[in-house]
Design a protein around this motif. Structure first.
Motif, PDB file in Angstrom:
ATOM      1  N   ASP A 201       0.855  -1.183   0.000  1.00  0.00           N
ATOM      2  CA  ASP A 201       0.000   0.000   0.000  1.00  0.00           C
ATOM      3  C   ASP A 201       0.891   1.233   0.000  1.00  0.00           C
ATOM      4  O   ASP A 201       2.106   1.132  -0.185  1.00  0.00           O
ATOM      5  CB  ASP A 201      -0.996  -0.007   1.165  1.00  0.00           C
ATOM      6  N   GLY A 202       0.301   2.410   0.167  1.00  0.00           N
ATOM      7  CA  GLY A 202       1.094   3.627   0.154  1.00  0.00           C
ATOM      8  C   GLY A 202       0.352   4.777   0.793  1.00  0.00           C
ATOM      9  O   GLY A 202      -0.846   4.682   1.089  1.00  0.00           O
ATOM     10  N   ILE A 203       1.065   5.857   1.023  1.00  0.00           N
ATOM     11  CA  ILE A 203       0.500   7.057   1.643  1.00  0.00           C
ATOM     12  C   ILE A 203       1.007   8.280   0.889  1.00  0.00           C
ATOM     13  O   ILE A 203       2.216   8.429   0.677  1.00  0.00           O
ATOM     14  CB  ILE A 203       0.889   7.162   3.139  1.00  0.00           C
ATOM     15  N   VAL A 204       0.087   9.140   0.489  1.00  0.00           N
ATOM     16  CA  VAL A 204       0.441  10.417  -0.124  1.00  0.00           C
ATOM     17  C   VAL A 204       0.469  11.463   0.986  1.00  0.00           C
ATOM     18  O   VAL A 204      -0.572  11.815   1.546  1.00  0.00           O
ATOM     19  CB  VAL A 204      -0.576  10.831  -1.204  1.00  0.00           C
ATOM     20  N   TYR A 205       1.645  11.942   1.347  1.00  0.00           N
ATOM     21  CA  TYR A 205       1.781  12.963   2.384  1.00  0.00           C
ATOM     22  C   TYR A 205       1.690  14.375   1.795  1.00  0.00           C
ATOM     23  O   TYR A 205       1.342  15.328   2.496  1.00  0.00           O
ATOM     24  CB  TYR A 205       3.101  12.798   3.119  1.00  0.00           C
ATOM     25  N   ALA A 206       2.031  14.498   0.537  1.00  0.00           N
ATOM     26  CA  ALA A 206       1.938  15.755  -0.200  1.00  0.00           C
ATOM     27  C   ALA A 206       2.051  15.396  -1.672  1.00  0.00           C
ATOM     28  O   ALA A 206       2.417  14.260  -2.026  1.00  0.00           O
ATOM     29  CB  ALA A 206       3.046  16.732   0.210  1.00  0.00           C
ATOM     30  N   ARG A 207       1.719  16.351  -2.517  1.00  0.00           N
ATOM     31  CA  ARG A 207       1.773  16.062  -3.947  1.00  0.00           C
ATOM     32  C   ARG A 207       3.161  15.606  -4.386  1.00  0.00           C
ATOM     33  O   ARG A 207       3.300  14.819  -5.325  1.00  0.00           O
ATOM     34  CB  ARG A 207       1.381  17.340  -4.698  1.00  0.00           C
ATOM     35  N   ASP A 208       4.212  16.070  -3.681  1.00  0.00           N
ATOM     36  CA  ASP A 208       5.582  15.709  -4.034  1.00  0.00           C
ATOM     37  C   ASP A 208       6.227  14.777  -3.004  1.00  0.00           C
ATOM     38  O   ASP A 208       7.451  14.691  -2.923  1.00  0.00           O
ATOM     39  CB  ASP A 208       6.439  16.969  -4.195  1.00  0.00           C
ATOM     40  N   HIS A 209       5.390  14.077  -2.219  1.00  0.00           N
ATOM     41  CA  HIS A 209       5.923  13.112  -1.247  1.00  0.00           C
ATOM     42  C   HIS A 209       4.955  11.936  -1.114  1.00  0.00           C
ATOM     43  O   HIS A 209       3.948  12.014  -0.405  1.00  0.00           O
ATOM     44  CB  HIS A 209       6.130  13.762   0.125  1.00  0.00           C
ATOM     45  N   VAL A 210       5.255  10.865  -1.824  1.00  0.00           N
ATOM     46  CA  VAL A 210       4.427   9.656  -1.829  1.00  0.00           C
ATOM     47  C   VAL A 210       5.294   8.492  -1.365  1.00  0.00           C
ATOM     48  O   VAL A 210       6.389   8.273  -1.895  1.00  0.00           O
ATOM     49  CB  VAL A 210       3.861   9.355  -3.228  1.00  0.00           C
ATOM     50  N   VAL A 211       4.823   7.762  -0.370  1.00  0.00           N
ATOM     51  CA  VAL A 211       5.571   6.631   0.180  1.00  0.00           C
ATOM     52  C   VAL A 211       4.881   5.332  -0.214  1.00  0.00           C
ATOM     53  O   VAL A 211       3.667   5.182  -0.033  1.00  0.00           O
ATOM     54  CB  VAL A 211       5.670   6.730   1.714  1.00  0.00           C
ATOM     55  N   VAL A 212       5.634   4.413  -0.764  1.00  0.00           N
ATOM     56  CA  VAL A 212       5.149   3.078  -1.108  1.00  0.00           C
ATOM     57  C   VAL A 212       5.666   2.106  -0.055  1.00  0.00           C
ATOM     58  O   VAL A 212       6.872   2.097   0.244  1.00  0.00           O
ATOM     59  CB  VAL A 212       5.620   2.654  -2.509  1.00  0.00           C
ATOM     60  N   CYS A 213       4.771   1.298   0.524  1.00  0.00           N
ATOM     61  CA  CYS A 213       5.123   0.382   1.611  1.00  0.00           C
ATOM     62  C   CYS A 213       4.890  -1.049   1.141  1.00  0.00           C
ATOM     63  O   CYS A 213       3.743  -1.443   0.898  1.00  0.00           O
ATOM     64  CB  CYS A 213       4.286   0.678   2.851  1.00  0.00           C
ATOM     65  N   ALA A 214       5.946  -1.814   1.001  1.00  0.00           N
ATOM     66  CA  ALA A 214       5.868  -3.177   0.470  1.00  0.00           C
ATOM     67  C   ALA A 214       6.404  -4.160   1.501  1.00  0.00           C
ATOM     68  O   ALA A 214       7.487  -3.952   2.062  1.00  0.00           O
ATOM     69  CB  ALA A 214       6.656  -3.286  -0.830  1.00  0.00           C
ATOM     70  N   GLY A 215       5.657  -5.228   1.750  1.00  0.00           N
ATOM     71  CA  GLY A 215       6.042  -6.168   2.798  1.00  0.00           C
ATOM     72  C   GLY A 215       5.983  -7.621   2.375  1.00  0.00           C
ATOM     73  O   GLY A 215       5.329  -7.990   1.402  1.00  0.00           O
ATOM     74  N   LYS A 216       6.694  -8.445   3.146  1.00  0.00           N
ATOM     75  CA  LYS A 216       6.634  -9.889   2.972  1.00  0.00           C
ATOM     76  C   LYS A 216       6.764 -10.547   4.332  1.00  0.00           C
ATOM     77  O   LYS A 216       7.343  -9.982   5.268  1.00  0.00           O
ATOM     78  CB  LYS A 216       7.726 -10.377   2.027  1.00  0.00           C
ATOM     79  N   LEU A 217       6.230 -11.743   4.460  1.00  0.00           N
ATOM     80  CA  LEU A 217       6.288 -12.503   5.702  1.00  0.00           C
ATOM     81  C   LEU A 217       7.687 -13.087   5.888  1.00  0.00           C
ATOM     82  O   LEU A 217       8.289 -13.598   4.941  1.00  0.00           O
ATOM     83  CB  LEU A 217       5.255 -13.628   5.674  1.00  0.00           C
ATOM     84  N   VAL A 218       8.198 -13.013   7.130  1.00  0.00           N
ATOM     85  CA  VAL A 218       9.497 -13.595   7.453  1.00  0.00           C
ATOM     86  C   VAL A 218       9.414 -14.261   8.829  1.00  0.00           C
ATOM     87  O   VAL A 218       8.570 -13.914   9.653  1.00  0.00           O
ATOM     88  CB  VAL A 218      10.635 -12.545   7.447  1.00  0.00           C
ATOM     89  N   ASP A 219      10.312 -15.201   9.056  1.00  0.00           N
ATOM     90  CA  ASP A 219      10.339 -15.920  10.335  1.00  0.00           C
ATOM     91  C   ASP A 219      11.127 -15.175  11.406  1.00  0.00           C
ATOM     92  O   ASP A 219      10.741 -15.171  12.581  1.00  0.00           O
ATOM     93  CB  ASP A 219      10.958 -17.311  10.148  1.00  0.00           C
TER      94      ASP A 219
END
Length: 515
Positions: A201-219
């Motif tokens: 998923d991701g979060i737009v904090y401003a028009r020029d600041h977008v964060v993409v958050c990518a995850g995977k399961l780990v032990d």
């Protein structure tokens, strides 16, 4: 199952009585995560509030048999005991399995698995004539996909079989910092093409600041785990913002990394309801600082916040919409939202979603609805044609006291989404006229389905989700006028909502039990 069968039989008897009288009914679940006001009364309600059990977890088939009012946190806890997790877990712990199925729900694993309804194998269902039946992706498929998008207007879901997958204790979460929506979409596509990515998923904090958050399961975490659910933990959206500043760029090898316990990740947005809780601090003139967030943590969980929102009436003052547009329109949409008259608020949630049947849009054929969905036919497809980008838009309206301007702002948003060939989810209010609504959703097919399954006497989908667009009548006397004036004085209505939340009541989720 004996207890469940007896409860369902009793509910079916009540439904049959309403059918004989041809008296419309609504379904009371004991809770709600919708922002629409309750329209339940003693003479128009079927209660399923006691259907709150996890009935069985099958580790061989990796499925859970659950009643509809099991909330997500209870389901996740029950499956975790078997080292399993649902394919899609909605982000608020109080969202129920039945609500997720009937209400168009997706989350950060939906770019792989589609909406929550696509992860359900079959449902037990009470038709509006009292008949108890089952529907699945292979049997009574029209009823299955219709119920998945009809918000209770086709009958009553009483049991669901939900798909599970192996779980691991932690999520390895990477934060990619980008300077535009175009750059963010490049990252979204790249991490989607990486088969190890399981949550996105991701979060737009401003028009020029977008964060993409990518995850995977780990032990095993490689660094100290980051907790997100305790009162002294940072709210997740603030954590993601801070970590994005520690990322050196959008390249896949430049991300900052956290290791988060699985349950903390799944419900990372519960505290503060993403970031909507911060508006309460401003409303009550309370500083939005770490100390006040710790001290007021109890009030900032979604179960409490939903209750206060309904009781205060503030849902009528906020833009609370989830909409989705094709990938090709995402940059144009962010630019449009940046205009203060259109929306002009940040943050904005981003959640990529795989297409599937449901919601009876005119663009989806009846044949598609009667078969497995596109993401099941082509699970490895990565073309943009199979995706929509969900935008979570939640902020105070610029016109909280001007009903006409408030309606206009919402209707302008709906029109823009349609212009971009997108869609909106109906858990919140719909501001369409009836003609506009049925130009989007297939009334002919919907009415035929309701006729086939004896539901014609129930309120239809538009009646359930619409907002009354007619001008409000003036107060009848000076007492009503005085009450309305007092209610508008800040923070009277908000304090009333907090008071009702402290007392508890109709909008609280009942504790789920494992049978």
């Amino acid at each position: 199952m004996e207890r469940h069968n007896a409860a369902v039989k009793a509910i079916a008897s009540e439904v049959e009585r309403f059918h004989q009288l041809q008296r419309p009914f609504r379904i009371y679940h004991g809770s709600t995560n919708s922002t629409r006001q309750s329209q339940h009364g003693p003479d128009n309600t079927i209660s399923t509030a006691d259907l709150t059990h996890v009935l069985d977890i099958n580790t061989t088939t990796r499925t859970a048999l659950v009643e509809p009012n099991v909330p997500m946190d209870a389901l996740a806890q029950a499956t975790a005991a078997h080292h399993l997790v649902p394919l899609v877990v909605m982000e608020f712990p109080g969202i129920t399995v039945g609500g997720g199925f009937s209400g168009t729900s997706g989350e950060s694993s939906s770019f792989r698995h589609g909406f929550f309804d696509a992860t359900v194998n079959w449902i037990e269902f009470i038709l509006p004539n009292g008949e108890i039946t089952r529907a699945s992706k292979t049997d009574r498929t029209d009823l299955f996909w219709g119920a998945a998008s009809a918000f209770g207007t086709l009958g009553v879901v009483t049991m669901l079989e939900v798909q599970l997958r192996p779980a691991k204790p932690f999520i390895e979460l990477r934060y990619y910092s980008t300077s535009s929506m175009d750059e963010a979409m490049h990252v979204f596509r790249a991490v989607t093409n990486d088969p190890s990515t399981e949550y996105l998923d991701g979060i737009v904090y401003a028009r020029d600041h977008v964060v993409v958050c990518a995850g995977k399961l780990v032990d095993v975490p490689r660094t100290a785990p980051v907790r997100l659910t305790r009162p002294w933990d940072e709210w997740y959206y603030l954590r993601a913002q801070n970590r994005s500043h520690q990322s050196s760029g959008p390249a896949l090898n430049q991300a900052a990394v956290d290791y988060i316990p699985l349950a903390d990740y799944l419900f990372r947005y519960d505290r503060g309801a993403f970031w909507v809780g911060r508006y309460a601090y401003s409303y009550f003139f309370v500083p939005f600082i770490y100390l006040t967030r710790v001290l007021l943590d109890w009030f900032m969980h979604t179960r409490v916040m939903y209750h206060a929102l309904h009781e205060s009436g503030h849902a009528k003052r906020y833009i609370i919409q989830d909409v989705a547009v094709p990938y090709a329109g995402t940059s144009e949409f962010v630019n449009w939202l940046d205009n203060k008259e259109n929306f002009g608020a940040y943050p904005i949630w981003l959640c990529p979603l795989r297409h599937g049947p449901g919601m009876m849009e005119r663009s989806v054929s009846a044949a598609e609805k009667s078969t497995e969905s596109e993401f099941e036919k082509k699970p490895n497809a990565t073309t943009d044609d199979y995706y929509l980008m969900n935008f979570g838009l939640w902020a105070p309206s610029r016109h909280p006291s001007d009903r006409s301007a408030f309606l206009t702002q919402n209707r302008r948003l709906e029109r823009k989404v349609l212009d971009l060939q997108g869609k909106k989810w109906l858990y919140a209010h719909a501001y369409y006229t009836e003609d506009e609504f049925w130009s989007i959703y297939d009334k002919k097919q919907y009415d035929a389905l309701r006729e086939k399954y004896h539901a014609s006497y129930l309120p239809d989908l538009y009646q359930k989700v619409r907002v009354d667009l007619s001008p409000q009548q003036g107060s009848q006397n000076w007492v009503d006028w005085a009450k309305s004036v007092i209610w508008e004085i800040r923070p009277v209505s908000g304090l009333y909502g907090v008071y009702k939340a402290l007392r508890g009541g109709e909008y609280f989720i009942r504790k789920s039990k494992t049978a």
